[in-house]
Design a protein around this motif. Structure first.
Motif, PDB file in Angstrom:
ATOM      1  N   LEU A 159     -20.728 -12.251  19.399  1.00 46.73           N
ATOM      2  CA  LEU A 159     -21.412 -13.673  19.534  1.00 46.73           C
ATOM      3  C   LEU A 159     -20.530 -14.595  20.234  1.00 46.73           C
ATOM      4  CD1 LEU A 159     -22.452 -14.052  15.659  1.00 46.73           C
ATOM      5  CD2 LEU A 159     -24.054 -14.122  17.459  1.00 46.73           C
ATOM      6  N   ASN A 280     -17.733 -18.157  12.203  1.00 39.93           N
ATOM      7  CA  ASN A 280     -17.814 -18.491  10.735  1.00 39.93           C
ATOM      8  C   ASN A 280     -18.277 -17.459   9.816  1.00 39.93           C
ATOM      9  OD1 ASN A 280     -17.560 -20.214   8.748  1.00 39.93           O
ATOM     10  ND2 ASN A 280     -19.833 -20.431   8.589  1.00 39.93           N
ATOM     11  N   TYR A 281     -17.503 -17.475   8.767  1.00 46.04           N
ATOM     12  CA  TYR A 281     -17.887 -16.390   7.604  1.00 46.04           C
ATOM     13  C   TYR A 281     -17.300 -17.139   6.366  1.00 46.04           C
ATOM     14  CZ  TYR A 281     -13.104 -14.890   8.509  1.00 46.04           C
ATOM     15  OH  TYR A 281     -11.658 -14.972   8.576  1.00 46.04           O
ATOM     16  N   TYR A 309     -20.733 -11.030   6.547  1.00 44.32           N
ATOM     17  CA  TYR A 309     -21.716 -11.558   7.584  1.00 44.32           C
ATOM     18  C   TYR A 309     -21.064 -12.899   8.360  1.00 44.32           C
ATOM     19  CZ  TYR A 309     -26.010 -13.983   9.572  1.00 44.32           C
ATOM     20  OH  TYR A 309     -27.030 -14.471  10.215  1.00 44.32           O
ATOM     21  N   THR A 311     -21.434 -16.004  11.431  1.00 47.37           N
ATOM     22  CA  THR A 311     -22.226 -16.852  12.430  1.00 47.37           C
ATOM     23  C   THR A 311     -21.383 -17.748  13.493  1.00 47.37           C
ATOM     24  OG1 THR A 311     -22.188 -18.628  11.008  1.00 47.37           O
ATOM     25  CG2 THR A 311     -24.096 -17.120  10.423  1.00 47.37           C
TER      26      THR A 311
END
Length: 328
Positions: A159, A280-281, A309, A311
């Motif tokens: 990402l 982020n997590y 997960y 992001t």
């Protein structure tokens, strides 16, 4: 040290009667129990936890092993573990250092959560073979007594790097973590996969250490080599903060001359100006899930490996690449 033998002698009862009384057994009367407890208090009797855990074959203690205690990730991680452990009747102890490794084979703890590269994988597999229960957060190991709760490092690094490429950046520095860090190794695998499928981008690797000092040193190199807009992916936020600190001593500006992204979304990044782009997590969720999985294993339940997960947070520290930024 006072033993139950001393209590039995003073109370004029058998050792087994004292044991029943101290453990709240219904095999002794309330009157006898009260008298024995009073004598135990008078003699300053302290139960031998090691002997008790040996007899019961459990300590109701879980150990979490960390490489060190520095860094903003650990606080939320440990809070999540503690919350689950306490709710399930377990205590949590935090360990670091080679000497603490013996707590597992000597059964001073019921199970272990590992985020500590001082443990070799061979060592952990040996303990698992001896029926010790383990959850690993920093490596991939296959054994019935080992569960993996891993951060999706590859997805996060993908990402981050794809975001830099999408913003049109043609010169991208990657500031790595320690050579023996599982997280750094996994993130770099993803970076290289993105680099292999991306054309017309120059990728430059700078050795780092997951500490502010690593980011500061990386900034020194970028400053010396600067010829135009560049992007930097620090493999954790601490190095990104160090990078910002050093760059702030120059005329170069984050989000204009140098575009910066980190990894971890530690609390400090939300106060940075410009706001740091990062991965982020939930650290608390990571800790919660690790503790839940270990307690399930200890209870004999079947569990599956888990991934945390991640992001992308698009902070203003990364903007679209301009053709050239003047320093006037």
């Amino acid at each position: 040290m006072v033993s139950i033998k001393d209590i039995s002698k003073k109370a004029g009862v058998s050792i087994s009667t004292v044991s029943y009384a101290l453990n709240g057994s219904s095999k002794v009367t309330d009157e006898t129990r009260s008298r024995i407890l009073a004598i135990a208090k008078e003699l300053n009797y302290v139960p031998n936890a090691a002997a008790r855990s040996l007899k019961k074959r459990e300590s109701r203690i879980i150990g979490v092993f960390l490489t060190d205690f520095k860094g903003d990730v650990y606080g939320d991680l440990l809070d999540g573990m503690k919350e689950v452990c306490n709710a399930q009747g377990y205590d949590l102890i935090v360990c670091s250092g080679k000497q603490s490794h013996r707590m597992l084979p000597e059964r001073m703890i019921d199970g272990a959560i590992i985020l500590d590269h001082a443990f070799t994988s061979a060592e952990l597999l040996k303990y698992a073979e001896r029926n010790h229960k383990i959850v690993v957060l920093d490596r991939e190991l296959e054994h019935p007594n080992i569960n993996q709760v891993l951060l999706d490092n590859k997805a996060g690094a993908t990402l981050a790097t794809e975001f830099l490429v999408e913003q049109g950046h043609k010169k991208i520095y990657i500031v790595t973590g320690p050579d023996d860090s599982f997280d750094s190794i996994q993130r770099m695998k993803a970076v290289k996969m993105v680099a292999d499928r991306t054309q017309d981008v120059e990728w430059i690797e700078i050795p780092g250490n997951f500490k502010k000092s690593g980011g500061e040193r990386a900034a020194e190199q970028v400053i010396v080599e600067y010829t135009g807009p560049a992007a930097v992916f620090c493999l954790n936020d601490e190095m990104a903060i160090g990078f910002c600190n050093r760059l702030a001593e120059t005329d170069y500006r984050i989000g204009e001359h140098v575009h910066l992204i980190g990894f971890d979304n530690i609390e400090l990044t939300s106060y940075m100006q410009p706001r740091l782009a990062t991965i982020n997590y939930s650290k608390r969720k990571w800790g919660t899930l690790a503790a839940e999985q270990l307690i399930k294993i200890l209870s004999g339940e079947e569990v599956e490996h888990e991934r945390i997960y991640v992001t992308l947070i698009k902070g203003e520290s990364v903007r679209k690449r301009a053709r050239q930024v003047n320093m006037s």
